[in-house]
Write a protein that holds these residues in place. Structure first.
Motif, short mmCIF file in Angstrom:
data_model
loop_
_atom_site.label_atom_id
_atom_site.label_comp_id
_atom_site.label_asym_id
_atom_site.label_seq_id
_atom_site.Cartn_x
_atom_site.Cartn_y
_atom_site.Cartn_z
N MET A 1 0.85 -1.19 0.00
CA MET A 1 0.00 0.00 0.00
C MET A 1 0.89 1.24 0.00
O MET A 1 1.87 1.31 0.74
N ARG A 2 0.50 2.19 -0.83
CA ARG A 2 1.26 3.43 -0.91
C ARG A 2 0.32 4.61 -0.78
O ARG A 2 -0.75 4.65 -1.39
N LEU A 3 0.73 5.58 0.04
CA LEU A 3 -0.07 6.77 0.31
C LEU A 3 0.72 8.01 -0.09
O LEU A 3 1.91 8.11 0.19
N THR A 4 0.02 8.97 -0.71
CA THR A 4 0.61 10.26 -1.05
C THR A 4 -0.31 11.35 -0.52
O THR A 4 -1.46 11.45 -0.95
N HIS A 5 0.20 12.16 0.41
CA HIS A 5 -0.61 13.24 0.98
C HIS A 5 -0.49 14.47 0.08
O HIS A 5 0.57 15.08 -0.02
N VAL A 6 -1.59 14.81 -0.57
CA VAL A 6 -1.62 15.97 -1.47
C VAL A 6 -1.79 17.26 -0.68
O VAL A 6 -1.24 18.31 -1.04
N GLY A 7 -2.52 17.19 0.42
CA GLY A 7 -2.77 18.36 1.26
C GLY A 7 -4.16 18.30 1.85
O GLY A 7 -5.08 17.74 1.23
N GLY A 8 -4.34 18.86 3.06
CA GLY A 8 -5.64 18.80 3.70
C GLY A 8 -6.12 17.37 3.84
O GLY A 8 -5.38 16.50 4.30
N THR A 10 -6.84 15.47 1.28
CA THR A 10 -6.67 14.85 -0.04
C THR A 10 -5.48 13.90 -0.02
O THR A 10 -4.34 14.30 0.21
N LEU A 11 -5.79 12.64 -0.29
CA LEU A 11 -4.81 11.57 -0.18
C LEU A 11 -4.97 10.64 -1.37
O LEU A 11 -6.09 10.25 -1.73
N TRP A 18 -5.34 -0.64 -7.37
CA TRP A 18 -6.31 0.44 -7.49
C TRP A 18 -5.70 1.75 -7.03
O TRP A 18 -4.87 1.78 -6.11
N THR A 19 -6.15 2.84 -7.64
CA THR A 19 -5.73 4.18 -7.23
C THR A 19 -6.97 4.97 -6.83
O THR A 19 -7.85 5.23 -7.66
N LEU A 20 -7.04 5.33 -5.56
CA LEU A 20 -8.17 6.07 -5.01
C LEU A 20 -7.71 7.46 -4.61
O LEU A 20 -6.55 7.67 -4.24
N LEU A 21 -8.63 8.41 -4.67
CA LEU A 21 -8.37 9.78 -4.24
C LEU A 21 -9.43 10.17 -3.23
O LEU A 21 -10.63 10.01 -3.49
N THR A 22 -9.01 10.68 -2.08
CA THR A 22 -9.97 11.10 -1.07
C THR A 22 -10.15 12.61 -1.11
O THR A 22 -9.22 13.36 -1.37
N ASP A 23 -11.37 13.05 -0.87
CA ASP A 23 -11.74 14.47 -0.67
C ASP A 23 -10.87 15.43 -1.48
O ASP A 23 -10.00 16.13 -0.92
N PRO A 24 -11.08 15.53 -2.79
CA PRO A 24 -10.17 16.32 -3.64
C PRO A 24 -10.27 17.82 -3.40
O PRO A 24 -11.33 18.42 -3.52
N THR A 25 -9.13 18.42 -3.06
CA THR A 25 -9.04 19.88 -2.87
C THR A 25 -7.78 20.37 -3.59
O THR A 25 -6.67 20.06 -3.16
N PHE A 26 -7.97 21.15 -4.66
CA PHE A 26 -6.84 21.57 -5.49
C PHE A 26 -6.83 23.07 -5.77
O PHE A 26 -6.03 23.55 -6.56
N ASP A 27 -7.72 23.84 -5.12
CA ASP A 27 -7.69 25.28 -5.30
C ASP A 27 -6.40 25.88 -4.74
O ASP A 27 -5.84 25.35 -3.78
N PRO A 28 -5.94 26.99 -5.30
CA PRO A 28 -4.78 27.68 -4.72
C PRO A 28 -5.19 28.34 -3.41
O PRO A 28 -6.37 28.54 -3.12
N PRO A 29 -4.21 28.73 -2.57
CA PRO A 29 -4.53 29.38 -1.30
C PRO A 29 -4.97 30.83 -1.51
O PRO A 29 -4.79 31.41 -2.58
N SER A 251 4.56 16.01 2.37
CA SER A 251 3.62 16.47 1.36
C SER A 251 4.09 16.08 -0.04
O SER A 251 5.25 16.33 -0.40
N GLY A 252 3.20 15.45 -0.79
CA GLY A 252 3.45 15.18 -2.20
C GLY A 252 4.39 14.03 -2.50
O GLY A 252 4.72 13.79 -3.67
N VAL A 253 4.82 13.29 -1.47
CA VAL A 253 5.80 12.22 -1.67
C VAL A 253 5.12 10.87 -1.41
O VAL A 253 4.57 10.66 -0.32
N PRO A 254 5.14 9.94 -2.36
CA PRO A 254 4.57 8.61 -2.10
C PRO A 254 5.32 7.89 -1.00
O PRO A 254 6.56 7.88 -0.98
N VAL A 255 4.57 7.29 -0.08
CA VAL A 255 5.17 6.59 1.06
C VAL A 255 4.56 5.19 1.14
O VAL A 255 3.32 5.03 1.16
#
Length: 259
Positions: A1-8, A10-11, A18-29, A251-255
């Motif tokens: 299993m590999r997890l990548t934390h995109v932010g907030g 969003t994982l 399978w590749t799943l995406l949780t709670d997508p948030t991609f707006d700029p700050p 952040s942003g690094v697959p683990v």
């Protein structure tokens, strides 16, 4: 299993092909978002990855669609490209386009040629104090595991405080990896009331479920969070029996978290 934390919240979850995406948030700050009932929050940190950096996503697991810190404009624009969106029943009705709505303990199965089916089960979440559903709306967590596989599941808490129905999660599931939405959310208009899990709640949840690994997310990047990583870590330092299970993702690094 590999997890990548995109932010907030969003994982990227890569599990059994399978590749799943949780709670997508991609707006700029920079923007402030209205959450209703006199509450709002400003996004202060952008995603570690852009939408264009993502691999093809097989499904989006959306704990709830009505708060922008879990589904912002850019995240909403991504949904049509996902073959499957799983969310609350109310959220599926609002989103349309075949979104799959689940009540707690209902399941759906993801299938694709050449891959083991993946079972997604909604779990109870309470996004605030008792009787707050009218204010905060419906939310679910998700338990995910390959169909027929022995061993534990990946459990994603969704936005929730520690509450009594988490005992159901402990009773029904063997959780291998627990992804906890934290942050201890508070708003000026609601005073001391909390609308997401604190570090103390995370410790109680870890003791209840006894997962192999706990991954904290959704504790940074927005102005309504009142307890970031430092606050959570203080709670963990007082509970070394469970603190050793926690794994902070860069952040942003697959683990690789095993499993």
């Amino acid at each position: 299993m590999r997890l990548t934390h995109v932010g907030g919240p969003t994982l990227l979850v890569e599990l059994a092909g399978w590749t799943l995406l949780t709670d997508p948030t991609f707006d700029p700050p920079g923007r402030r978002y209205d959450f209703g009932w006199g509450t709002s929050s400003r996004k202060v940190t952008g995603p570690a990855l852009d939408r264009g950096d993502l691999p093809p996503v097989d499904a989006v697991l959306l704990s709830h669609d009505h708060h922008a810190d879990n589904l912002d404009d850019a995240g909403r624009a991504l949904l049509p490209s996902a073959p499957v969106v799983v969310t609350t029943v109310a959220g599926a009705a609002r989103l349309g386009d075949g979104a799959r709505g689940l009540v707690p303990w209902a399941s759906t199965v993801l299938t694709a040629p050449g891959r083991v089916p993946l079972v997604v089960t909604a779990t109870p979440a309470r996004h605030g104090p008792p009787l707050s559903r009218r204010v905060s709306g419906d939310v679910v967590g998700f338990a995910v595991h390959p169909q027929g596989a022995e061993g534990g599941v990946v459990w994603i808490s969704g936005d929730t405080v520690f509450h009594r129905r988490l005992r159901e999660v402990a009773d029904r599931l063997t959780v291998d990896v627990a992804v906890l939405h934290l942050g201890g959310v508070r708003f000026p208009v609601t005073g001391p009331l909390r609308f997401s899990m604190t570090g103390r709640g995370a410790v109680r949840t870890a003791r209840l479920l006894e997962p192999r690994v706990v991954v904290p997310v959704h504790h940074e990047g927005w102005s309504h969070f009142r307890e970031g990583r430092d606050g959570v870590q203080r709670a963990l330092d007082r509970a070394p029996d469970v603190g050793r299970r926690f794994r902070w993702l860069p952040s942003g690094v697959p683990v690789d978290v095993g499993g």
